[in-house]
Design an enzyme around this catalytic site. Structure first.
Site, PDB file in Angstrom:
ATOM      1  N   CYS A 116      10.434   5.163  12.087  1.00  0.00           N
ATOM      2  CA  CYS A 116      10.852   5.876  13.313  1.00  0.00           C
ATOM      3  C   CYS A 116      10.152   7.239  13.390  1.00  0.00           C
ATOM      4  O   CYS A 116       9.824   7.835  12.355  1.00  0.00           O
ATOM      5  CB  CYS A 116      12.367   6.067  13.310  1.00  0.00           C
ATOM      6  SG  CYS A 116      13.252   4.530  13.594  1.00  0.00           S
ATOM      7  N   CYS A 197      10.418   3.148  17.127  1.00  0.00           N
ATOM      8  CA  CYS A 197      11.785   3.660  17.271  1.00  0.00           C
ATOM      9  C   CYS A 197      11.791   5.184  17.122  1.00  0.00           C
ATOM     10  O   CYS A 197      10.810   5.777  16.673  1.00  0.00           O
ATOM     11  CB  CYS A 197      12.710   3.007  16.248  1.00  0.00           C
ATOM     12  SG  CYS A 197      12.102   3.095  14.563  1.00  0.00           S
TER      13      CYS A 197
END
Ligand code: APR
Length: 299
Positions: A116, A197
């Site tokens: 992420c 993400c």
């Protein structure tokens, strides 16, 4: 005499019947071909792009092992299996009829977790964005992922009726909608965007003419629509001017406001920064005497 008279018409009838049969066969073959385009042979079809890259197999397998040695975390990839999946995706198929679906086995073999907050998308900044990720290693572009690294800059297509690759010519990027190269990069970009993400950054070119991101760009047509708004917390756009170039677009220009609207339409949170300082610092490392690189000037 009577034999001659009698035999002549017999030979003519036979010829006539043979000619009629031949005409019938030709007609049937033509009708079958007309209704089954896949059977029409066109071995000399020419495309406008370069042919398959020479030594493609060795390059792909070599890059695959190289990536694993640089990034052991990617896991154990089956390099010759990946090559075989590429061949199976395109060989004996019309190079203008290859879909993203044709690459689905290849995509499965290349699957990779993207941490992420690391994804860096781009449009019209191919050179700068990759100089930046090489210099900092803080972000990952598609070309820094396994799939992007292995296939970057390569060309390939199959031959419609024969096995193997076409080394003479392949469709160019925009020559047909479903060509072997464009469909591959759409598949790879979608996989990258889907796996992203947290905070996603996008590097755009503030000195380029026209739209900040082309309407048909992969960023707009594939990556923005594919990101999952429940996993991506925001899309943060960096508008970077060429250090020697004009400031044609910035966060408050029309093209960016339109892009903001498009991103928000896809339920993604938007933010924008002009001349993101770490990128400008890289530009300044290469142009230390430019006015914009005066420490008091750059943002
Ligand atoms: N002809 C030839 N090549 C093209 C063409 C074209 N008409 N259009 C695009 N390309 C290739 C070039 O190699 C170019 O550098 O695609 C590259 C990127 O095109 P851009 O318009 O700059 O950007 P975009 O289409 O948005 O693609 C970049 O997609 O590759 C992913 O993750 C990556 O976010 C990035 C985005």
């Amino acid at each position: 005499m009577s034999w001659h008279r009698a035999s002549r018409p017999v030979i003519t009838d036979h010829w006539l019947r043979s000619i009629q049969a031949l005409v019938l066969v030709v007609l049937v073959v033509n009708i079958v071909n007309a209704h089954a385009p896949g059977l029409q042979k066109n071995p000399s079809k020419k495309y406008n792009g370069a042919g398959t890259t020479y030594n493609l197999r060795n390059i792909i397998i070599g890059r695959c092992y190289h990536y694993m040695s640089l990034h052991p975390g990617v896991g154990d990839k089956n390099c010759s299996g990946i090559w075989q999946e590429l061949v199976d995706a395109v060989q004996r198929k019309d190079p203008c009829k290859i879909t993203e679906e044709d690459y689905k086995h290849l995509a499965l073999m290349a699957v990779q977790t993207i941490p992420c907050d690391k994804t860096l998308l781009w449009s019209r900044t191919n050179d700068l964005v990759h100089r930046y990720t090489k210099a900092t290693e803080n972000f990952i572009t598609l070309e820094d992922t396994f799939l992007g690294f292995v296939f970057n800059g390569l060309m390939w297509c199959g031959k419609t009726f024969r096995p193997g690759m076409n080394f003479k010519c392949c469709p160019a990027w925009n020559e047909c909608d479903h060509n072997s190269i464009l469909s591959f990069w759409k598949m790879a970009s979608a996989a990258f965007a889907r796996a992203s993400c947290g905070s996603v950054n996008v590097m755009l070119n503030g000195s380029a003419d026209g739209d900040i991101a082309r309407k048909e760009s992969i960023l707009r047509t594939v990556e923005i629509p594919t990101m999952d708004p429940t996993r991506v917390s925001e899309v943060n756009v960096w508008v970077i001017d060429d250090i020697q170039g004009e400031d044609k677009n910035s966060c408050n220009s029309k093209s960016l406001l339109e892009l903001q609207h498009y991103i928000e339409e896809h339920k993604l949170k938007y933010s924008c920064i002009d001349n993101y300082r770490p990128v400008q610092a890289l530009q300044c490392a290469e142009n230390p005497n430019h006015a914009a690189c005066n420490r008091c000037n750059y943002q």
